[in-house]
Design a protein around this motif. Structure first.
Motif, short mmCIF file in Angstrom:
data_model
loop_
_atom_site.label_atom_id
_atom_site.label_comp_id
_atom_site.label_asym_id
_atom_site.label_seq_id
_atom_site.Cartn_x
_atom_site.Cartn_y
_atom_site.Cartn_z
N LYS A 98 26.80 34.79 39.31
CA LYS A 98 27.51 36.07 39.18
C LYS A 98 27.90 36.54 40.57
O LYS A 98 27.12 37.19 41.27
N THR A 141 31.44 36.21 35.84
CA THR A 141 31.71 37.27 36.81
C THR A 141 32.70 38.31 36.30
O THR A 141 32.53 39.51 36.51
N ILE A 142 33.75 37.87 35.59
CA ILE A 142 34.83 38.80 35.22
C ILE A 142 34.69 39.37 33.81
O ILE A 142 35.45 40.25 33.42
N GLY A 143 33.74 38.85 33.02
CA GLY A 143 33.61 39.31 31.63
C GLY A 143 34.69 38.70 30.75
O GLY A 143 35.36 37.74 31.14
N ASN A 144 34.89 39.28 29.57
CA ASN A 144 35.84 38.68 28.62
C ASN A 144 36.79 39.68 27.99
O ASN A 144 37.37 39.42 26.94
N THR A 145 36.95 40.84 28.64
CA THR A 145 37.93 41.81 28.16
C THR A 145 38.99 42.03 29.22
O THR A 145 38.76 41.77 30.42
N ASP A 182 40.05 44.84 30.38
CA ASP A 182 39.60 45.87 31.33
C ASP A 182 38.64 45.29 32.36
O ASP A 182 38.77 45.58 33.57
N SER A 183 37.66 44.50 31.90
CA SER A 183 36.69 43.95 32.85
C SER A 183 37.35 42.96 33.81
O SER A 183 37.01 42.90 35.00
N ILE A 184 38.30 42.20 33.30
CA ILE A 184 39.01 41.24 34.15
C ILE A 184 39.82 41.99 35.21
O ILE A 184 39.77 41.66 36.40
N GLU A 223 39.47 45.07 36.42
CA GLU A 223 38.63 45.79 37.38
C GLU A 223 37.95 44.84 38.36
O GLU A 223 37.89 45.11 39.56
N THR A 224 37.45 43.71 37.85
CA THR A 224 36.73 42.78 38.71
C THR A 224 37.68 42.05 39.65
O THR A 224 37.40 41.93 40.86
#
Length: 231
Positions: free
Chosen positions: A185, A208-212, A214-216, A218-219
């Motif tokens: 991570k 690290t970036i998640g799977n949505t 929004d998370s992509i 922002e990261t």
């Protein structure tokens, strides 16, 4: 924006590649808007970090061509996770869909995929590979090496000193561009360390970036801002 992965990885600044957790346009758009330098999709593969199972390229033709239209940077594809399946896929078709490069584990690469010239070649080595042997890859026409060297039981943990030493050992034994995928991570500050030891790109994936979307967004934006402070 540089459209060729091999040229992108020759740049002095560290590149940010986004390995998308699913083949969805909104995820690709989030990465693009946040400042990704390159993208990566999957076909014919089981994605361990998310559990997703990907179909053949024809199921995503419209998506791939739309993203190619919207994005000028390199777009890569994991062609599969079985060497016999990979052999059946036309790299010419993938090129026509807009892909510039492939990403495969060494166990899934045969002579056919090495000899084709439709796509640039990035090959991943795992924790069983000896970093002292990486120089041998230089004579095989590979454009970059992905250092997928984290054991599965260590996925999602923080990057530590021993990881950094291992990446440095690879750097010391080859002049090929090196890509670090985010099996750990990663945090934006890790970019500073990677730049110092000569890593050419990070490949940020679901860990690290998640799977949505929004998370992509922002990261990737946070990593992009960090990159701009060290460029």
């Amino acid at each position: 924006m540089e459209p060729h992965i091999e040229r992108l990885l020759q740049k002095e600044d560290l590149s940010i590649i986004i390995s998308l957790p699913d083949n969805k346009e909104e995820l690709a758009q989030a990465a693009i808007e946040a400042g990704a330098d390159a993208l990566k999709f999957h076909i014919y593969a089981h994605h361990h970090a998310t559990g997703n199972k990907f179909k053949g390229p024809e199921h995503y033709e419209h998506l791939f061509k739309q993203v190619r239209q919207d994005f000028a940077g390199p777009i890569g594809v994991v062609i599969g996770d079985d060497i016999d399946q990979v052999r059946t896929v036309s790299t010419q078709v993938l090129k026509n869909y807009g892909f510039n490069y492939f990403s495969l584990y060494g166990k899934d690469v045969d002579s056919t995929i090495l000899q084709q010239n439709d796509l640039a070649k990035t090959v991943a080595v795992d924790y069983q590979f000896n970093p002292h042997h990486v120089k041998a890859i230089e004579s095989l026409g590979v454009d970059a090496v992905e250092l997928s060297i984290v054991r599965k039981e260590d996925y999602g943990k923080s990057l530590d000193f021993l990881d950094i030493v291992t990446y440095q050992t690879y750097r010391d034994h080859t002049s090929l561009p090196l890509i670090v995928p985010s099996q750990k991570k990663l945090i934006p500050e890790d970019l500073i360390t990677f730049r110092e030891i000569g890593i050419n790109a990070v490949m940020l994936g679901a860990v690290t970036i998640g799977n949505t979307a929004d998370s992509i967004y922002e990261t990737v934006l946070a990593f992009r801002k960090q990159k701009e402070t060290i460029a």
